[in-house]
Design an enzyme around this catalytic site. Structure first.
Site, PDB file in Angstrom:
ATOM      1  CG  HIS A   1       4.750  -6.339   3.046  1.00 52.02           C
ATOM      2  ND1 HIS A   1       4.318  -7.505   3.636  1.00 52.02           N
ATOM      3  CD2 HIS A   1       3.674  -5.851   2.374  1.00 52.02           C
ATOM      4  CE1 HIS A   1       3.049  -7.718   3.330  1.00 52.02           C
ATOM      5  NE2 HIS A   1       2.646  -6.726   2.545  1.00 52.02           N
TER       6      HIS A   1
ATOM      7  CG  HIS B   1      -5.225  -5.227  -3.082  1.00 52.85           C
ATOM      8  ND1 HIS B   1      -6.127  -5.496  -2.084  1.00 52.85           N
ATOM      9  CD2 HIS B   1      -3.992  -5.402  -2.520  1.00 52.85           C
ATOM     10  CE1 HIS B   1      -5.477  -5.809  -0.979  1.00 52.85           C
ATOM     11  NE2 HIS B   1      -4.179  -5.753  -1.219  1.00 52.85           N
TER      12      HIS B   1
END
EC number: 1.11.1.21
Length: 739
Positions: free
Chosen positions: A106, A268
């Site tokens: 992020h 993920h």
């Protein structure tokens, strides 16, 4: 009269109440100039991150500090931190790795190609608004977990580098082999001024045109998100529609389909989502909105423990694999093994679960040893299965694990390094040897450079080539001013102005450019043929030197003898080293320095000038003197005469400022040309000059006029020339990371 006294404690209480408790002085909202005059040109972008804001001072050089760092020791400390679970924020599965991957992702993932803003450089995740975005919930804790390491190594490693390095170490500590790491991200000391969108509410989306396309330069679909809503567009669980948004947003971060799939599937593989409770009932204010006692931490969770099995982040809940702290193929395997059906998290958010009841206990709980769960997927995960293009890639990766692993390693490296610019800026022993096309490669210097005598002789050859001062200046400016300091791309090094796509950019006047380059290439070839001792000069150097000797000649014409600094050593890139589509986003829709403006521009001509100056890391005085000088030199795109307030173009005089400030001229909007102004003699009415808004703003804007008056004064000519040369040299060398 006896004076009353206030006890010390009461005085302190009163002082604190005045500071924080609602006094008229403290709470009164100041009405700034932008309120009264919303159209006033904002110069603040050119005053960001001034050296005075840096607590390390002007003598501090981060690259040198980083080189003294024991990088292996830092990585060892970070690795140890991974499993040192803290009571105030316990690690999922006893390992902080996935948490730190999210932090690094992020930090870097806000990068966007259209203006080069965002990215990990600067460590902007520490500042508002990023530190309080909905998509960054609880990453404040990740950075606090890292503070002891930052504290230990201090000025030797920036927050920008530390966050990315921690993401790398996190991957490696969970069994994944990364592609490499480069340091060199210099920290900022204030929030960067970035257009993140016009929305007034988190997760709102008012950034699309009538065709439904995201407006440029936006990189995310909703305010406060890094990319897309994982539940689907605006929360609608449509995998194919989600795939469309994923392709668009990741493309705006310079990722192709394969890199996009690798990043999502690889990322993920690790960790879990957190949605144990309804955020609206449990989670408090973000860090920026929290009180001073919170000390920069936000999102306080009042439900249950407030962390661990009660953690609330995205509102989605669960893990993608049975071993979320190890690199496995389970994400892709389970994506295709199971049929996935919609369900809701405990927080009420839409996600997907296997239709097969046998999957109900495949995943261990992150904190409770006696509890197990079914795996889950986001709508954005199902998109990788439903979209035909993504499906081809995911099935190929599933069949070829090593290909998938390498693809993720390279995509992760690109994600975390995309905003750093060329490889010449990379620092550290872990820099990968392979040169990648997105790094805008330029051949390494492989020959002796020309000396001062050669430079003088070459300059004379250029001036004797028949090229005019305006032609030489325009070409050098077009080459060097392609640089943007947001992601360190573009610039004169590489001479890409002779290659696609730059050679055909409208702002560069392709027809004239081709003529000028042909003559400069002949000068280069002939001169290299005369050199001895293996010395050579690149076309990139010839282009810049051509502009420099033209400036010297123009200054001499104005009665000032000067020497424009020139440092050889640039090299010429090839077309094969130039990704045409990647460089296309650097094309200027406006360049106020050349008085160029196209209808594709997103803002007014004057605002686009500020944007261009900001990209070039210029100050207000530097921007001002360059505009005035380039007008005097006749350097406007395509040779247009607007703003050339002189009867001797090609001479480096301060005439632009003298005549702009001359009260004998009356300005009015042209009745013949939209966006053009006419300057007429107040007495005779005779037309003297024509101008654009960019020209006139230096007389109309009070702060710009103040600077213009310095250069338009009777004693301003020498200062003007000297300041112009300094600013010119700054632009010409903006991409010289080797000097």
């Amino acid at each position: 009269m006896k004076k009353s006294t206030i006890p010390t404690l009461s005085a302190l209480t009163l002082a604190m109440s005045l500071a924080f408790g609602g006094s008229v002085i403290a709470q009164e909202q100041v009405t700034d100039n932008q309120f009264w005059w919303p159209e006033q040109l904002n110069l603040s972008p050119l005053r960001q991150n001034a050296v005075e804001s840096n607590p390390y001072g002007s003598d501090y050089h981060y690259a040198e500090a980083f080189k003294s760092l024991d990088l292996d020791a830092v990585k060892k400390d970070i690795k140890a931190l991974m499993t040192e679970s803290q009571d105030w924020w316990p690690a999922d599965y006893g390992h902080y790795g996935p948490f730190f991957i999210r932090m690094a992702w992020h930090s870097a993932g806000v990068y966007r190609i259209f203006d080069g803003r965002g990215g990990a450089a600067g460590g902007q995740q520490r500042f508002e608004p990023l530190n309080s975005w909905p998509d960054n919930v609880n990453l404040d804790k990740a950075r606090r977990l890292l503070w002891p390491i930052k504290q230990k190594y201090g000025s030797k490693i920036s927050w920008g580098d530390l966050m990315v390095l921690t993401g790398n170490v996190a991957l490696e500590s969970m069994g994944f082999k990364t592609f490499g790491f480069a340091g060199g991200r210099v920290d900022d000391w204030e929030a960067e001024q970035v257009n993140w969108g016009s929305e007034k509410a988190w997760l709102d989306s008012k950034r699309r045109n009538e065709k439904g396309e995201l407006a440029k330069p936006m990189g995310a679909t909703q305010m406060g998100l890094i990319y897309v809503n994982p539940e689907g567009p605006n929360g609608v669980p449509d995998p194919l529609a989600s795939a469309k948004e994923i392709r668009d947003t990741f493309g705006r971060m310079a990722m192709n389909d394969e890199e996009t799939v690798a990043l999502i599937a690889g990322g993920h593989t690790f960790g879990k989502a957190h949605g144990a409770h309804d955020p609206s009932k449990c989670v408090g204010a973000d860090p920026a909105a929290s009180g001073v006692e919170a000390q920069g931490l936000g999102w306080k969770n009042k439900c249950g423990k407030g962390h661990s099995e009660d953690t609330v982040t995205s509102g989605l809940e669960g893990a993608w694999s049975s071993n979320p702290t190890k690199w496995t193929m389970e994400y892709l395997t389970w994506l295709y093994t199971f049929d996935w059906v919609q369900t809701k998290s405990p927080a009420g958010h839409i996600q997907w679960t296997p239709a097969d009841d046998k999957a109900a206990n495949l995943v261990p709980d992150a904190h409770l040893p006696d509890k197990r769960h079914a795996p889950m997927m986001f709508t954005s995960d199902i998109a990788l299965k439903e979209d035909p293009i993504y499906r081809e890639i995911t099935t190929r990766f599933l069949k070829n694990p090593q290909e998938f692993e390498l693809a993720f390693a390279k995509a992760w490296f690109k994600l975390t390094h995309r905003d750093m610019g060329p490889k010449a800026r990379y620092l550290g022993a872990d820099v990968p040897a392979e040169m990648l096309i997105w790094q805008d490669p330029i051949p390494a210097l492989d020959h002796p450079v020309i000396d001062n005598a050669d430079i003088k002789a070459l300059g004379n050859k250029i001036l004797a080539s028949g090229l005019t001062v305006p032609e030489l200046v325009r070409t050098a400016w077009a080459s060097a001013s392609s640089f943007r300091g947001t992601d360190m791309r573009g610039g004169a090094n590489g001479a890409r102005i002779r290659l696609e796509p730059m050679m055909n950019w409208q702002a560069n006047n392709p027809k004239e450019l081709a003529k000028v380059l042909a003559k400069l290439e002949k000068v280069q070839k002939d001169f290299n043929g005369s050199l001895k001792g293996g010395k050579k000069v690149s076309l990139a150097d010839v282009i810049v030197l051509g502009g420099s000797v033209a400036v010297e000649k123009a200054a001499k014409e104005a009665g000032v003898t000067v020497s424009v600094p020139f440092t050889p050593g640039r090299m010429d890139a090839t077309q094969a080293q130039t990704d045409v589509s990647s460089f296309a986003v650097l094309e200027p829709t406006a360049d106020g320095f050349r008085n160029y403006y196209s209808k594709d521009s997103s803002h007014s001509p004057a605002e686009m000038l500020i944007e261009r100056a900001n990209m070039l890391n210029l100050t207000v005085p530097e921007m001002t003197v360059l505009v005035g000088g380039l007008r005097a030199l006749g350097a406007n795109s395509a040779g247009v005469k607007h703003g050339v307030f002189t009867d001797k173009p090609g001479t480096l005089s301060n005439d632009f400022f003298v005549n702009l400030l001359d009260m004998s001229t009356k300005w009015s909007k042209s009745e013949k040309q939209e966006g053009i102004y006419e300057g007429q003699d107040r007495k005779s009415g005779k037309l003297k000059w024509t101008a654009t808004p960019v020209d006139l703003v230096f007389g109309s804007h009070s702060e710009l006029r103040a600077v213009s008056e310095v250069y338009g004064a009777q004693d301003g000519q020498d200062r003007f020339v000297q300041d112009f040369i300094k600013a010119w040299n700054k632009v010409m060398n903006a991409d010289r990371f080797d000097i």
